[in-house]
Scaffold this motif. Structure first.
Motif, PDB file in Angstrom:
ATOM      1  N   LEU A  53       0.893  -1.349   0.098  1.00 32.91           N
ATOM      2  CA  LEU A  53      -0.028   0.063   0.051  1.00 32.91           C
ATOM      3  C   LEU A  53       0.914   1.190  -0.051  1.00 32.91           C
ATOM      4  O   LEU A  53       0.515   2.397  -0.771  1.00 32.91           O
ATOM      5  N   ARG A  54       1.926   1.299   0.733  1.00 30.44           N
ATOM      6  CA  ARG A  54       2.623   2.635   0.936  1.00 30.44           C
ATOM      7  C   ARG A  54       4.259   2.433   0.471  1.00 30.44           C
ATOM      8  O   ARG A  54       4.676   3.515   0.447  1.00 30.44           O
ATOM      9  N   ALA A  58       7.158   2.896   3.901  1.00 29.13           N
ATOM     10  CA  ALA A  58       6.441   2.522   5.282  1.00 29.13           C
ATOM     11  C   ALA A  58       7.506   1.577   6.006  1.00 29.13           C
ATOM     12  O   ALA A  58       7.226   1.208   7.107  1.00 29.13           O
TER      13      ALA A  58
END
Length: 282
Positions: A53-54, A58
């Motif tokens: 997602l990041r 992250a």
């Protein structure tokens, strides 16, 4: 600096925890060393999806979260250690026949070289070489989850073969299973091979340090346990330091991560053979 500090602390955990578990018996040893499986299970279930997602941004948050989780565990460990009698002393009877232990010490060093190369580069290999793999997050999440679950189950699987053995056979058996797990993705470069590999590796990897601790406990006088475990863990740590760099260099020279993983599996096989050469101490 922070990586050095984490490694220094981890070595202390291996030495002190292994020796203290030895006071309680073989079952406590294998349970102690399988505890890392819970960490693998939790991080494997969460972190791959966070990174998908990041992205690389992250990583700092992941490291900080891991450190925060370690704080209450450290408090619990300190509290538990207060109720355990000191099993060894650096001043009384700490001499031990290290030359007679060379097969297991050499095996432990080579194990450090080989297993860490698998752990370090397996995800990169999945990304570049796996055939018909699912998304990277799915593949790695299931892979680390299987590693964690099997590490937790390992004490049940290995308790009887380990119990009371004074030679290097338990260590050798765990290393041969680990060798099969490390080599399997090269033979079956698909999801079945990757996840079966994780199952075999998870069920054996932490049993190797458990076997070393059991060997020390069953062969040496209690005052020598701490000294012997410190030497063994130092050799293991040196192997861990060299392994990723050596595997990466070999993979770069060959132009293939598969070559580096193959070398890793070969080192684990050699480690297993050396372990079998270890005889009980008189």
């Amino acid at each position: 600096m922070f990586r050095f500090t984490a490694g220094f602390g981890g070595a202390g955990v291996f030495i002190c925890g292994g020796v203290l578990a030895g006071v309680l018996g073989t079952r406590a040893i294998v349970v102690f060393f399988s505890g890392g499986g819970l960490g693998m299970l939790l991080t494997g279930a969460v972190l791959p999806w966070l990174f998908e997602l990041r992205g690389p941004a992250a990583w700092p948050a992941a490291w900080i979260a891991t450190g925060v989780v370690c704080l209450p565990l450290s408090v619990a460990a300190i509290h538990a250690a207060r109720s355990i009698a000191e099993p060894s002393s650096p001043h009384v009877g700490a001499d031990w026949p290290w030359r007679a232990c060379l097969p297991v010490l050499a095996s432990y060093f080579i194990f450090g070289l080989g297993y860490i190369a698998y752990m370090t580069f397996m995800v990169a290999w999945v990304r570049h070489d796996a055939v018909n793999a699912a998304s990277l997050a799915t593949t790695t999440s299931v892979m680390w989850g299987l590693l964690g679950v099997m590490t937790l189950l390992a004490p049940l699987l290995w308790a009887r073969p380990f119990d009371g053995r004074r030679d290097g056979r338990p260590m050798g058996a765990a290393l041969f299973v680990l060798t099969a797990g490390a080599a399997l993705p090269l033979i079956l470069p698909n999801l079945v091979g990757i996840w079966l590999s994780a199952t075999l590796v998870g069920g054996s990897v932490f049993m190797v340090p458990a076997a070393v601790t059991g060997f020390v406990k069953n062969n040496l006088a209690r005052p020598a346990w701490g000294n012997a475990m410190a030497i063994a863990t130092s050799l293991f740590a040196i192997g861990q330091t060299i392994g990723p760099a050596a595997c990466g260099w070999l993979s770069d020279r060959a132009g293939s991560l598969s070559f580096g993983l193959a070398v890793s599996a070969m080192m684990l096989l050699v480690s297993g053979v050396l372990a079998l050469l270890q005889k009980p101490l008189a």
